[in-house]
Design an enzyme around this catalytic site. Sequence first.
Site, mmCIF file in Angstrom:
data_model
loop_
_atom_site.group_PDB
_atom_site.id
_atom_site.type_symbol
_atom_site.label_atom_id
_atom_site.label_comp_id
_atom_site.label_asym_id
_atom_site.label_seq_id
_atom_site.Cartn_x
_atom_site.Cartn_y
_atom_site.Cartn_z
ATOM 1 N N ASP A 1 202.892 52.029 69.121
ATOM 2 C CA ASP A 1 202.408 50.731 68.661
ATOM 3 C C ASP A 1 203.585 49.915 68.120
ATOM 4 O OD1 ASP A 1 199.344 49.655 67.676
ATOM 5 O OD2 ASP A 1 201.097 48.671 66.800
ATOM 6 N N HIS B 1 191.674 50.981 74.182
ATOM 7 C CA HIS B 1 192.806 51.768 73.698
ATOM 8 C C HIS B 1 192.364 52.626 72.528
ATOM 9 C CE1 HIS B 1 192.893 47.788 71.747
ATOM 10 N NE2 HIS B 1 193.348 48.394 70.661
ATOM 11 N N THR C 1 192.034 43.414 68.785
ATOM 12 C CA THR C 1 192.879 42.256 69.108
ATOM 13 C C THR C 1 193.330 42.241 70.561
ATOM 14 O OG1 THR C 1 194.855 43.424 68.350
ATOM 15 C CG2 THR C 1 193.727 42.019 66.742
ATOM 16 N N GLY D 1 187.869 44.300 64.499
ATOM 17 C CA GLY D 1 189.239 43.795 64.511
ATOM 18 C C GLY D 1 189.986 44.090 65.792
#
Length: 113
Positions: free
Chosen positions: A30, A99, A94, A92
Site C-alpha cells: 500500500d 482488494h 476509495t 470508506g
Amino acid sequence: MSDCLFCKICAGEIPSAKVYEDELVYAFRDIAPQAPTHILVIPKNHIPSVDGITAENSAVVAHIFEVIPAIAAAENLTGGYRVVSNCGADAGQTVPHLHFHILGGETLNPKMA
Ligand code: 5GP
Ligand code: ZN
C-alpha cells in the site's frame, strides 16, 4: 476497466511494489501504509467490491484466501495479521476494484470501527 487504478497497477501501467503475482492475483504494498506491513491483494479481473462477488467469479476470492497466508508467512507475520476489505462509501472504500488489505507487523488496534 481502462480507467481503473488497480487494473492499471495489475497491467504494469502504473508502478507498484509487487509482493506476489500469479495468473489470477496481484499483491503489492500500500502506498500509504497503516501498519508496518500493509499489503493489498487484488484479483486481476475487475470486480468493483465485495458486492460484486458472484457464483461466477468467486473462485478468485477463494484463491486470494489461499494466497494471503502464504504472503503473511513470507512477510514473517508470525504474530498474526488482519485482513480487511472495505465495501462502499460507509466503509470508506476509495478504489472501486476489489482488494483485501493485509495489515500486520505490530499489535493492531483491537477496535475495528
Ligand atoms: P480502500 O480505502 O479502498 O479500502 O483502500 C485503497 C487503498 O489503496 C488505500 O489504503 C490507499 O493507500 C491505496 N492506494 C491508493 N492509490 C494507490 C496507488 O497508486 N498505489 C498503491 N500502492 N496503493 C494505493
Ligand atoms: Zn479494476
